[in-house]
Design a protein around this motif. Structure first.
Motif, PDB file in Angstrom:
ATOM      1  N   PHE A  26       0.712  -0.742  -0.089  1.00 10.20           N
ATOM      2  CA  PHE A  26       0.209   0.168  -0.276  1.00 10.20           C
ATOM      3  C   PHE A  26       0.876   0.800  -0.119  1.00 10.20           C
ATOM      4  N   ARG A  27       1.922   1.287   0.586  1.00 13.45           N
ATOM      5  CA  ARG A  27       3.047   2.408   0.696  1.00 13.45           C
ATOM      6  C   ARG A  27       4.303   2.014  -0.041  1.00 13.45           C
ATOM      7  N   GLY A  28       4.389   1.027  -1.068  1.00 14.01           N
ATOM      8  CA  GLY A  28       5.976   0.598  -1.463  1.00 14.01           C
ATOM      9  C   GLY A  28       6.958   0.923  -0.747  1.00 14.01           C
ATOM     10  N   TRP A  29       7.869   0.606  -0.914  1.00 16.78           N
ATOM     11  CA  TRP A  29       9.636   1.780  -0.174  1.00 16.78           C
ATOM     12  C   TRP A  29       9.686   2.480  -0.016  1.00 16.78           C
ATOM     13  N   ALA A  30      10.551   2.514   0.564  1.00 19.16           N
ATOM     14  CA  ALA A  30      11.005   3.835   1.878  1.00 19.16           C
ATOM     15  C   ALA A  30      12.434   2.977   1.983  1.00 19.16           C
ATOM     16  N   LEU A  31      12.494   4.312   2.311  1.00 14.17           N
ATOM     17  CA  LEU A  31      14.008   4.876   2.855  1.00 14.17           C
ATOM     18  C   LEU A  31      14.399   5.866   4.349  1.00 14.17           C
TER      19      LEU A  31
END
Length: 418
Positions: free
Chosen positions: A197-202
């Motif tokens: 739902f959000r996808g990848w993050a850093l």
């Protein structure tokens, strides 16, 4: 409740062992980490504030650049050695961005043994991160290379934490070493929720035992959405379907030349099970890491991850959520006296296989990171970092005509170990 029962039973085992320990034991050691942070962010509101941003600290709610001063983490660790073979480790942290300001990150008992034939074995029982990250090797599961973890290790820190039993076996030869790891675990059924739902993050915020993370305001999980049973947040540590997952892996190291490792993760989730607003997710992936070790004071390594996550029953003949995902990074780091210089490139992507006209979770992106750190005083480190993230995510279109966003984040961190 299941999480609390597990923790109590684990520490009960430690107390029972303590009663039979040798007279010179137990030996208790405390350590800690404080991280004060100044950040400047531009782009869009961060995902921890309910937005679509990829960084830990995003813009303000109106999209304006934001400067923040935060105590990003205060961790306390206790390592108790009951005898030469048996120990326990507890990591608690104060983090105002989590649901509970004070919560557990890891807590496990460890048994180690070295046999006469050179085979070393180790068993861990409890709550712990699997041996996957090549970055997060410092105190309190932090990275000595940068403030912000790669996309792969950001997600491992958020959703991939095993609660169970891990067995590690290593055989060292004259010029190399080979090891195998096997883990059975539970309490990780929602793994994949954030990634879909959000996808990848850093970022570098780690999940806690009783913690939760917010989800972006996508329509499919809103009050009128087809997946409205899903809470607007994910609880990573949760048992939904009473199924046991597993991780298997190996590591081959050629001393002074290179190392390669690989792990396969499968939580064996029941994608149609749901408890209290949290679905079970059927999530699996392979993770591969490679490091070149022939250079003095210079490190170069990377990881690659590829997998799939599914959730929900059939909607119009298709699985409600079915997302393929992959990511890789390459990191190079040079040390000189008290200084360290690091550069990293990330690529990440997700491909939605079902219902894209209704809930499109497709994503592509990349990121560049440049970091500098200096060990100024004993147990004190200054870290400076610039992060640029360029991502295109389809479900941003639900709230904005722009699906591609470029984000910049500059951070200064002062870490104190004690």
């Amino acid at each position: 409740m299941k999480r609390a029962i597990f923790v109590v039973s684990m520490f009960g085992m430690g107390i029972a062992t303590n009663a039979n320990a040798q007279e010179s034991f137990p030996e208790v050691k405390f350590s800690g980490l404080g991280d004060a942070r100044v950040s400047y962010s531009s782009g869009e509101p961060g995902w921890l504030d309910g937005g679509y941003g990829k960084t830990r600290y995003g813009s303000d709610p109106n999209g304006n650049d934001e400067v923040r001063l935060n105590l990003s983490e205060l961790s306390l660790m206790m390592n108790t050695q009951f005898n030469w073979e048996l120990s326990t480790f507890v990591h608690a942290k104060f983090d105002p961005e989590q649901k509970n300001d004070i919560d557990l990150v890891e807590a496990y008992a460890k048994y180690s043994n070295l046999f006469e034939n050179g085979i070393r074995t180790e068993a861990r029982l409890g709550i712990f991160y699997p041996h996957m990250s090549m970055e997060n090797i410092d105190i309190a599961w932090t990275s000595p290379y940068s403030i912000t973890s790669s996309a792969i290790n950001s997600w491992i820190g958020e959703e991939i934490k095993t609660t169970g039993l891990e067995i590690f076996i290593e055989k060292e030869f004259e010029e190399s070493a080979l090891s195998f790891t096997g883990t059975v675990f539970g309490l990780n059924d929602p793994a994949g929720t954030l990634l879909a739902f959000r996808g990848w993050a850093l970022q570098d915020s780690k999940t806690t035992l009783f913690g939760e993370f917010p989800l972006p305001p996508v329509h499919s999980i809103g009050p009128d959405g087809k997946l409205a049973l899903q809470d607007p947040y994910v609880v990573p540590h949760l048992e939904v379907d009473d199924r046991v997952g597993y991780v298997v892996g190996f590591d081959w190291e050629s001393f002074g030349l290179f190392s390669i490792n690989s792990q396969f993760y499968n939580n064996r989730g029941d994608r149609e099970a749901v408890i209290g607003g949290q679905y079970g997710w059927e999530t699996e992936f392979i993770n591969i890491g490679v490091s070149l070790d022939m250079f003095e004071d210079f490190e170069i390594f990377g990881q690659y991850m590829k997998g799939n996550t599914k959730m929900g029953g059939l909607v119009h003949g298709e699985i409600a959520v079915d997302v393929d995902y992959d990511s890789f990074y390459i990191l190079a780091s040079k040390t000189y006296d008290i200084h360290r210089f690091t550069v990293r490139y990330d690529h990440f992507a997700a491909d939605d296989n079902t219902l894209v006209g209704y809930d499109n979770n497709k994503e592509t992106g990349h990121a560049w990171l440049f970091a500098y750190s200096a060990d100024l005083f004993e147990n004190q480190k200054l870290m400076l970092e610039y992060l640029h993230v360029d991502s295109d995510r389809a479900n941003r279109a639900e709230h904005s005509p722009i699906t591609r966003v470029k984000e910049n984040q500059v951070q200064a961190s002062y870490r104190v170990r004690f």
